[in-house]
Design a protein around this motif. Structure first.
Motif, PDB file in Angstrom:
ATOM      1  N   GLU A 122      -5.940  -1.022 -16.307  1.00 20.67           N
ATOM      2  CA  GLU A 122      -5.464   0.138 -15.555  1.00 20.67           C
ATOM      3  C   GLU A 122      -4.364  -0.228 -14.559  1.00 20.67           C
ATOM      4  O   GLU A 122      -3.724   0.659 -14.006  1.00 20.67           O
ATOM      5  N   ARG A 123      -4.140  -1.512 -14.329  1.00 17.80           N
ATOM      6  CA  ARG A 123      -3.089  -1.955 -13.403  1.00 17.80           C
ATOM      7  C   ARG A 123      -2.420  -3.226 -13.934  1.00 17.80           C
ATOM      8  O   ARG A 123      -2.323  -4.225 -13.214  1.00 17.80           O
ATOM      9  N   PRO A 141       0.810  -1.236   0.000  1.00 17.95           N
ATOM     10  CA  PRO A 141       0.000   0.000   0.000  1.00 17.95           C
ATOM     11  C   PRO A 141       0.835   1.275   0.000  1.00 17.95           C
ATOM     12  O   PRO A 141       0.356   2.317  -0.454  1.00 17.95           O
ATOM     13  N   ASP A 150       2.614   1.722  -3.741  1.00 16.25           N
ATOM     14  CA  ASP A 150       1.692   1.791  -4.877  1.00 16.25           C
ATOM     15  C   ASP A 150       1.266   3.240  -5.097  1.00 16.25           C
ATOM     16  O   ASP A 150       0.634   3.850  -4.232  1.00 16.25           O
ATOM     17  N   ASN A 210      -0.369   4.166  -8.058  1.00 13.23           N
ATOM     18  CA  ASN A 210      -1.464   4.177  -9.024  1.00 13.23           C
ATOM     19  C   ASN A 210      -2.793   4.267  -8.280  1.00 13.23           C
ATOM     20  O   ASN A 210      -3.156   3.363  -7.529  1.00 13.23           O
ATOM     21  N   LYS A 211      -3.518   5.335  -8.478  1.00 21.55           N
ATOM     22  CA  LYS A 211      -4.787   5.543  -7.790  1.00 21.55           C
ATOM     23  C   LYS A 211      -5.946   4.811  -8.465  1.00 21.55           C
ATOM     24  O   LYS A 211      -7.032   4.710  -7.889  1.00 21.55           O
ATOM     25  N   LYS A 212      -5.730   4.317  -9.668  1.00 20.59           N
ATOM     26  CA  LYS A 212      -6.798   3.629 -10.378  1.00 20.59           C
ATOM     27  C   LYS A 212      -6.949   2.198  -9.860  1.00 20.59           C
ATOM     28  O   LYS A 212      -6.012   1.620  -9.327  1.00 20.59           O
ATOM     29  N   GLY A 213      -8.122   1.660 -10.031  1.00 20.91           N
ATOM     30  CA  GLY A 213      -8.366   0.283  -9.640  1.00 20.91           C
ATOM     31  C   GLY A 213      -8.741   0.102  -8.192  1.00 20.91           C
ATOM     32  O   GLY A 213      -8.866  -1.038  -7.730  1.00 20.91           O
ATOM     33  N   ASN A 214      -8.920   1.188  -7.444  1.00 24.02           N
ATOM     34  CA  ASN A 214      -9.301   1.067  -6.038  1.00 24.02           C
ATOM     35  C   ASN A 214     -10.817   0.885  -5.931  1.00 24.02           C
ATOM     36  O   ASN A 214     -11.577   1.762  -6.315  1.00 24.02           O
ATOM     37  N   GLY A 215     -11.235  -0.254  -5.406  1.00 26.87           N
ATOM     38  CA  GLY A 215     -12.655  -0.495  -5.195  1.00 26.87           C
ATOM     39  C   GLY A 215     -13.372  -1.130  -6.357  1.00 26.87           C
ATOM     40  O   GLY A 215     -14.584  -1.329  -6.298  1.00 26.87           O
ATOM     41  N   TYR A 216     -12.644  -1.474  -7.415  1.00 32.92           N
ATOM     42  CA  TYR A 216     -13.292  -2.151  -8.541  1.00 32.92           C
ATOM     43  C   TYR A 216     -12.254  -3.001  -9.271  1.00 32.92           C
ATOM     44  O   TYR A 216     -11.055  -2.773  -9.181  1.00 32.92           O
ATOM     45  N   TYR A 217     -12.761  -3.997  -9.984  1.00 33.54           N
ATOM     46  CA  TYR A 217     -11.890  -4.899 -10.720  1.00 33.54           C
ATOM     47  C   TYR A 217     -11.442  -4.248 -12.029  1.00 33.54           C
ATOM     48  O   TYR A 217     -12.233  -3.637 -12.740  1.00 33.54           O
TER      49      TYR A 217
END
Length: 445
Positions: free
Chosen positions: A298-299, A282, A285, A287-294
């Motif tokens: 984006e990762r 944590p 990392d 990259n703020k994308k991909g938090n809370g969704y699949y």
């Protein structure tokens, strides 16, 4: 045909298995027929010009074949000596040849790459169902072999087989959700998690769901406890060690590392680095994308590195240690008899021996530091030269965003993870045992 490996109980058990597989595929046939997205397959000239056949028809035919196979097991269970629905010998021999550690690890890497590259095709329900049926039928045919049955049917190995199916399912589920969200993002549609965000009450909806799950799990554990003997052995004795002596399944990956690394590395350093690395994720990392969704697109780097460490370097090592490591920790094929007298000649050498004896054709220096200097130089170059080199090439876009400290933590964790496959390749390719070997002080790398 005389088949001494089969018994009436095995044939009946496989008959029930095929019957369950028939019911599952009959259900799938109904689902495929009712679905508005089912495919049509054109049979060229077989049913007339330009006629199509629903894909559900093929699933129905396949289900019928499974039902006939199941009935054949029930009818012929009293004649195990002449039973013919078994795995052919040439397939057994071919699969045993693939049990070579080099081939096995290479195939695990190829499979991992295929999962990443073919994810949009693999997440299709039809493809996943075909792969499930292939694995299920293959498992059933393999169970007709006595040696395979002894390994897979051990009470403490049965849950590992179930774990493999669970790992496959949840990996597929992740990619299915990720591919769906990546398409939604590309098309400008809302994410699946936002579209399917309906809230439910804890009471009674959630509590009832948990109650049903608890009851079903209790029934499963009771049936499991009645059907399988507990994997209890005789009291431990220093004069009688089991052969092979294996750690619990969740430590078999670490035990496999002992083949390539000294115990202080495989048993202490690597587990510590794994735990610290998981805690550091944590913080490194950015990259703020991909938090809370699949998502995958984006990762891609983060997901690929994690799955590489989890699937080929952990799950594959567990499979290797559980099903392919036999007496004296030798490699055996899944259909090969575990012979305690099997002997494999290993001519492993240390880097210092190869450098001074083979390359320079001189004797080993008496001074330990001089003797192991090639290994120390190679390791220092790996950990000191590789980070700036990677920062200027592979990670040139990531380095400015991460900063020096966060990048150094990240790249060193990556180098430690890469040390395992590198050491495995060196062992198989050059028979290299240790880069640094100082047995005088029990220090080997």
């Amino acid at each position: 045909m005389h088949n001494a490996e089969l018994t009436k109980g095995v044939i009946l058990g496989l008959g029930w298995f095929y019957l369950l597989l028939f019911l599952a595929n009959a259900w799938w046939t109904v689902i495929s027929y009712r679905s508005g997205e089912h495919k049509r397959v054109r049979l060229f000239g077989l049913l007339g010009d330009g006629q199509d056949v629903l894909s559900a028809t093929f699933w129905g035919v396949y289900s019928g074949v499974l039902l006939m196979v199941s009935l054949a097991h029930f009818v012929n269970s009293s004649q195990p000596d002449s039973f013919v629905l078994v795995l052919p010998e040439f397939l057994k021999n071919g699969i045993d040849q693939l049990a070579n550690p080099v081939i096995y690890f290479a195939l695990s890497i190829v499979l991992f790459a295929a999962i990443i590259l073919l994810r949009e095709w693999l997440v299709k329900p039809e493809v996943a169902w075909v792969l499930f049926n292939v694995s299920a039928v293959g498992m059933a045919l393999a169970m007709t072999d006595m040696d395979f049955r002894k390994i897979v049917g051990k009470p403490d190995n049965v849950p590992i087989v179930g774990m493999l199916y669970l790992v496959a399912f949840f990996t597929w589920l992740y990619f299915k959700r990720a591919v769906d969200n990546d398409r939604r993002i590309a098309e400008g549609r809302p994410l699946y998690e936002k579209e399917d965000s309906e809230k439910v009450l804890v009471w009674p909806d959630l509590v009832y769901t948990e109650l049903i799950c608890m009851v079903l799990l209790t029934v499963l554990l009771v049936v499991w406890g009645l059907a399988l003997q507990a994997p209890l052995e005789e009291p431990a004795s220093a004069v009688k060690t089991p052969n092979p002596s294996k750690a619990p399944w969740y430590f078999l990956g670490l035990q496999e590392m002992l083949v390539y690394f000294d115990p202080w590395l495989a048993g202490v350093v690597f587990p510590t680095i794994i735990l610290l690395g998981l805690m550091a994720i944590p913080y490194i990392d950015f990259n703020k994308k991909g938090n809370g969704y699949y998502t995958f697109n984006e990762r891609p780097f983060a997901v690929s590195v994690f799955l590489f460490g989890f699937l080929p370097l952990w799950i594959a090592m567990i499979i290797l240690g559980t099903f392919l490591r036999g007496p004296n920790w030798n490699i055996f094929g899944p259909f090969e008899y575990w012979d305690v007298h099997k002997l494999e000649v290993l001519n492993n050498v240390n880097l210092s021996e190869w450098f001074y004896l083979s390359l320079l054709n001189t004797g080993l220096p008496e001074n330990i530091l001089v003797r192991e200097a090639p290994g120390f130089i190679l390791i220092a170059a790996y950990f000191l030269v590789a980070p700036p080199l990677l920062a200027g090439t592979v990670f040139r876009k990531m380095y400015p965003k991460m900063g020096f400290l966060r990048y150094m933590v990240f790249v060193n964790l990556l180098l430690w993870m890469a040390a395992l496959p590198i050491k495995m390749v060196l062992r198989w390719w050059l028979n290299l045992k240790y880069l640094v070997a100082i047995p005088e002080y029990f220090f080997n790398i």
